[in-house]
Design a protein around this motif. Structure first.
Motif, PDB file in Angstrom:
ATOM      1  N   ILE A  76       0.747  -1.161  -0.244  1.00 40.03           N
ATOM      2  CA  ILE A  76      -0.008  -0.021   0.021  1.00 40.03           C
ATOM      3  C   ILE A  76       0.861   1.372   0.032  1.00 40.03           C
ATOM      4  O   ILE A  76       0.400   2.463  -0.695  1.00 40.03           O
ATOM      5  N   LEU A  77       2.149   0.922   0.385  1.00 34.91           N
ATOM      6  CA  LEU A  77       3.069   2.280   0.472  1.00 34.91           C
ATOM      7  C   LEU A  77       4.370   2.310  -0.523  1.00 34.91           C
ATOM      8  O   LEU A  77       5.111   3.061  -0.295  1.00 34.91           O
ATOM      9  N   VAL A  78       4.385   1.189  -1.177  1.00 29.82           N
ATOM     10  CA  VAL A  78       5.425   1.042  -2.145  1.00 29.82           C
ATOM     11  C   VAL A  78       5.493   2.186  -3.013  1.00 29.82           C
ATOM     12  O   VAL A  78       4.690   2.785  -3.292  1.00 29.82           O
ATOM     13  N   SER A  79       6.696   2.198  -3.609  1.00 28.59           N
ATOM     14  CA  SER A  79       6.761   3.324  -4.642  1.00 28.59           C
ATOM     15  C   SER A  79       6.581   3.078  -6.296  1.00 28.59           C
ATOM     16  O   SER A  79       6.063   3.670  -6.907  1.00 28.59           O
ATOM     17  N   ASN A  80       6.519   1.523  -6.208  1.00 31.05           N
ATOM     18  CA  ASN A  80       6.071   1.087  -7.512  1.00 31.05           C
ATOM     19  C   ASN A  80       4.788   1.232  -7.850  1.00 31.05           C
ATOM     20  O   ASN A  80       3.786   0.619  -7.114  1.00 31.05           O
ATOM     21  N   ARG A  81       4.160   1.891  -8.735  1.00 31.87           N
ATOM     22  CA  ARG A  81       2.919   2.240  -9.067  1.00 31.87           C
ATOM     23  C   ARG A  81       1.643   1.314  -9.211  1.00 31.87           C
ATOM     24  O   ARG A  81       0.703   1.143  -8.680  1.00 31.87           O
ATOM     25  N   LYS A  82       2.239   0.123  -9.838  1.00 32.09           N
ATOM     26  CA  LYS A  82       1.476  -0.964 -10.173  1.00 32.09           C
ATOM     27  C   LYS A  82       1.066  -1.619  -8.744  1.00 32.09           C
ATOM     28  O   LYS A  82      -0.143  -1.999  -8.681  1.00 32.09           O
ATOM     29  N   ARG A  83       2.181  -1.911  -8.163  1.00 31.88           N
ATOM     30  CA  ARG A  83       2.040  -2.696  -6.924  1.00 31.88           C
ATOM     31  C   ARG A  83       0.909  -2.040  -5.771  1.00 31.88           C
ATOM     32  O   ARG A  83       0.372  -2.474  -5.214  1.00 31.88           O
ATOM     33  N   ARG A  84       1.244  -0.575  -6.003  1.00 35.36           N
ATOM     34  CA  ARG A  84       0.285   0.388  -4.976  1.00 35.36           C
ATOM     35  C   ARG A  84      -1.050   0.567  -5.369  1.00 35.36           C
ATOM     36  O   ARG A  84      -1.948   0.156  -4.570  1.00 35.36           O
ATOM     37  N   GLU A  85      -1.109   0.668  -6.619  1.00 35.18           N
ATOM     38  CA  GLU A  85      -2.514   0.634  -7.061  1.00 35.18           C
ATOM     39  C   GLU A  85      -3.120  -0.827  -7.133  1.00 35.18           C
ATOM     40  O   GLU A  85      -4.679  -0.542  -6.534  1.00 35.18           O
ATOM     41  N   PHE A  86      -2.616  -1.627  -6.955  1.00 37.93           N
ATOM     42  CA  PHE A  86      -3.255  -3.196  -6.770  1.00 37.93           C
ATOM     43  C   PHE A  86      -3.621  -3.209  -5.314  1.00 37.93           C
ATOM     44  O   PHE A  86      -4.484  -3.371  -5.115  1.00 37.93           O
ATOM     45  N   ALA A  87      -2.730  -2.639  -4.482  1.00 38.57           N
ATOM     46  CA  ALA A  87      -2.981  -2.601  -3.099  1.00 38.57           C
ATOM     47  C   ALA A  87      -4.341  -1.643  -2.806  1.00 38.57           C
ATOM     48  O   ALA A  87      -4.908  -2.262  -1.808  1.00 38.57           O
ATOM     49  N   GLU A  88      -4.437  -0.719  -3.493  1.00 38.09           N
ATOM     50  CA  GLU A  88      -5.330   0.409  -3.210  1.00 38.09           C
ATOM     51  C   GLU A  88      -6.635  -0.323  -3.612  1.00 38.09           C
ATOM     52  O   GLU A  88      -7.815  -0.284  -2.898  1.00 38.09           O
ATOM     53  N   ARG A  89      -6.683  -1.149  -4.737  1.00 37.04           N
ATOM     54  CA  ARG A  89      -8.028  -1.671  -5.050  1.00 37.04           C
ATOM     55  C   ARG A  89      -8.522  -2.752  -4.236  1.00 37.04           C
ATOM     56  O   ARG A  89      -9.713  -2.973  -3.884  1.00 37.04           O
ATOM     57  N   THR A  90      -7.288  -3.512  -3.703  1.00 38.85           N
ATOM     58  CA  THR A  90      -7.535  -4.490  -2.814  1.00 38.85           C
ATOM     59  C   THR A  90      -7.966  -4.150  -1.467  1.00 38.85           C
ATOM     60  O   THR A  90      -9.209  -4.589  -0.811  1.00 38.85           O
ATOM     61  N   ALA A  91      -7.652  -2.842  -1.031  1.00 39.06           N
ATOM     62  CA  ALA A  91      -8.153  -2.224   0.200  1.00 39.06           C
ATOM     63  C   ALA A  91      -9.605  -1.762   0.190  1.00 39.06           C
ATOM     64  O   ALA A  91     -10.388  -2.132   1.113  1.00 39.06           O
ATOM     65  N   ILE A  92     -10.076  -1.347  -0.892  1.00 37.66           N
ATOM     66  CA  ILE A  92     -11.490  -0.828  -1.436  1.00 37.66           C
ATOM     67  C   ILE A  92     -12.441  -2.425  -1.273  1.00 37.66           C
ATOM     68  O   ILE A  92     -13.120  -2.161  -0.674  1.00 37.66           O
ATOM     69  N   ASN A  93     -11.864  -3.156  -1.973  1.00 33.69           N
ATOM     70  CA  ASN A  93     -12.748  -4.437  -2.137  1.00 33.69           C
ATOM     71  C   ASN A  93     -12.698  -5.478  -1.079  1.00 33.69           C
ATOM     72  O   ASN A  93     -13.659  -6.273  -0.667  1.00 33.69           O
ATOM     73  N   SER A  94     -11.794  -5.576  -0.343  1.00 33.69           N
ATOM     74  CA  SER A  94     -11.691  -6.532   0.715  1.00 33.69           C
ATOM     75  C   SER A  94     -12.600  -6.545   1.763  1.00 33.69           C
ATOM     76  O   SER A  94     -13.300  -7.676   2.031  1.00 33.69           O
ATOM     77  N   PRO A  95     -12.950  -5.403   2.348  1.00 37.69           N
ATOM     78  CA  PRO A  95     -13.895  -5.249   3.410  1.00 37.69           C
ATOM     79  C   PRO A  95     -15.429  -5.896   2.941  1.00 37.69           C
ATOM     80  O   PRO A  95     -16.043  -6.365   3.702  1.00 37.69           O
ATOM     81  N   ILE A  96     -15.706  -5.629   1.576  1.00 39.62           N
ATOM     82  CA  ILE A  96     -16.987  -5.868   0.920  1.00 39.62           C
ATOM     83  C   ILE A  96     -16.797  -7.521   0.662  1.00 39.62           C
ATOM     84  O   ILE A  96     -17.793  -8.061   0.926  1.00 39.62           O
ATOM     85  N   GLN A  97     -16.008  -7.889  -0.194  1.00 34.92           N
ATOM     86  CA  GLN A  97     -15.880  -9.268  -0.614  1.00 34.92           C
ATOM     87  C   GLN A  97     -15.423 -10.196   0.468  1.00 34.92           C
ATOM     88  O   GLN A  97     -16.231 -11.123   0.609  1.00 34.92           O
ATOM     89  N   GLY A  98     -14.752  -9.651   1.272  1.00 32.66           N
ATOM     90  CA  GLY A  98     -14.299 -10.437   2.437  1.00 32.66           C
ATOM     91  C   GLY A  98     -15.505 -10.474   3.585  1.00 32.66           C
ATOM     92  O   GLY A  98     -15.957 -11.440   4.080  1.00 32.66           O
ATOM     93  N   GLY A  99     -16.418  -9.393   3.383  1.00 30.45           N
ATOM     94  CA  GLY A  99     -17.702  -9.286   4.462  1.00 30.45           C
ATOM     95  C   GLY A  99     -18.613 -10.393   3.807  1.00 30.45           C
ATOM     96  O   GLY A  99     -19.343 -11.130   4.729  1.00 30.45           O
ATOM     97  N   ALA A 100     -18.906 -10.346   2.747  1.00 27.44           N
ATOM     98  CA  ALA A 100     -19.793 -11.311   2.030  1.00 27.44           C
ATOM     99  C   ALA A 100     -19.078 -12.553   2.326  1.00 27.44           C
ATOM    100  O   ALA A 100     -20.262 -13.630   2.568  1.00 27.44           O
ATOM    101  N   ALA A 101     -18.083 -12.839   2.403  1.00 24.72           N
ATOM    102  CA  ALA A 101     -17.550 -14.314   2.907  1.00 24.72           C
ATOM    103  C   ALA A 101     -17.766 -14.614   4.260  1.00 24.72           C
ATOM    104  O   ALA A 101     -18.262 -15.719   4.577  1.00 24.72           O
ATOM    105  N   ASP A 102     -17.658 -13.812   4.876  1.00 24.91           N
ATOM    106  CA  ASP A 102     -18.008 -13.793   6.227  1.00 24.91           C
ATOM    107  C   ASP A 102     -19.639 -14.231   6.256  1.00 24.91           C
ATOM    108  O   ASP A 102     -19.883 -15.146   7.374  1.00 24.91           O
ATOM    109  N   LEU A 103     -20.533 -13.348   5.913  1.00 25.81           N
ATOM    110  CA  LEU A 103     -21.682 -13.691   5.892  1.00 25.81           C
ATOM    111  C   LEU A 103     -22.137 -15.084   5.565  1.00 25.81           C
ATOM    112  O   LEU A 103     -22.846 -15.877   5.979  1.00 25.81           O
ATOM    113  N   ILE A 104     -21.570 -15.479   4.282  1.00 28.16           N
ATOM    114  CA  ILE A 104     -22.176 -16.924   3.793  1.00 28.16           C
ATOM    115  C   ILE A 104     -21.334 -17.932   4.563  1.00 28.16           C
ATOM    116  O   ILE A 104     -22.058 -19.160   4.929  1.00 28.16           O
ATOM    117  N   LYS A 105     -20.274 -17.909   5.327  1.00 28.98           N
ATOM    118  CA  LYS A 105     -19.570 -18.850   6.299  1.00 28.98           C
ATOM    119  C   LYS A 105     -20.487 -19.105   7.506  1.00 28.98           C
ATOM    120  O   LYS A 105     -20.847 -19.986   7.736  1.00 28.98           O
TER     121      LYS A 105
END
Length: 222
Positions: A122-151
């Motif tokens: 999330i804090l690396v200088s490499n743009r592609k890695r950083r942007e991937f981490a940012e997208r993961t940060a946005i999605n994980s609480p939602i997609q992970g929350g859906a996984a919580d609920l189904i389990k």
């Protein structure tokens, strides 16, 4: 039904998004009306399909470039669609900004039930890695929350079926779906139990809606 978008409404606390689900509206139609600037009744199937791409794209932190590629439109048009989306659902933008701020501070995000998703890039200088981490940060609480609920639903449903002396059992979990097998004379009872346990698995600010299908095999239910 649309569990990830319902979780987005719950987590972002966006009034318009929550209201749409509370009123039982078609969220893709509502988004289409907003981004194409037409009345909901004027939304065509093609408009709705494009709005669906926008709705789910926002969940994954999509960029104007990514949206333009997925929809086959110019990047300028994609920017306008995203802008109109956030004008309609301003708390979603605030939620995304807040999640990214927390992710940069802690280097992880959490799901509804507290599971952590580490974000070492999330804090690396490499743009592609950083942007991937940012997208993961946005999605994980939602997609992970859906996984919580189904389990959690699977655990509760298993216990409830045993308590009711049902001979039904869970065969398979596919994303936000559960496939069960039950004796014919228990089908309606099992359908009711499944709907109750999945819709009441956790109290959210928007309703969880579960649709059920019955068939001799999985193929019959498609």
């Amino acid at each position: 039904s649309q569990i990830e978008l319902r979780l987005l409404a719950h987590l972002s606390r966006d009034t318009n998004l929550k209201s749409a689900f509370l009123r039982g509206e078609d969220i893709h139609r509502q988004t289409a009306a907003e981004i194409f600037q037409v009345l909901p009744l004027q939304v065509t199937p093609q408009m709705r399909r494009k709005a669906k791409i926008v709705n789910f794209g926002i969940l994954y932190g999509i960029s104007p470039y990514g949206l333009s590629r997925d929809m086959g439109i110019s990047q300028k048009e994609a920017e306008e669609y995203i802008q109109r989306y956030f004008e309609r659902y301003p708390k979603v933008k605030e939620y995304i900004d807040r999640i990214l701020e927390e992710a940069r501070k802690h280097r992880y995000v959490t799901t509804l039930m507290g599971r952590k998703r580490p974000l070492p890039g999330i804090l690396v200088s490499n743009r592609k890695r950083r942007e991937f981490a940012e997208r993961t940060a946005i999605n994980s609480p939602i997609q992970g929350g859906a996984a919580d609920l189904i389990k959690l639903s699977m655990i509760n449903l298993h216990r409830r079926l045993k308590k009711e002396n049902s001979h039904a059992y869970i065969i398979l979990q596919i994303h936000d779906e559960l496939l069960l097998e039950a004796p014919e004379n228990q089908i309606e009872m099992v359908r009711k139990i499944v709907k109750q346990e999945m819709e009441q698995v956790m109290k959210l600010s928007v309703p969880l809606i579960v649709n059920t299908k019955i068939g001799k095999n999985w193929g019959d239910m498609k």
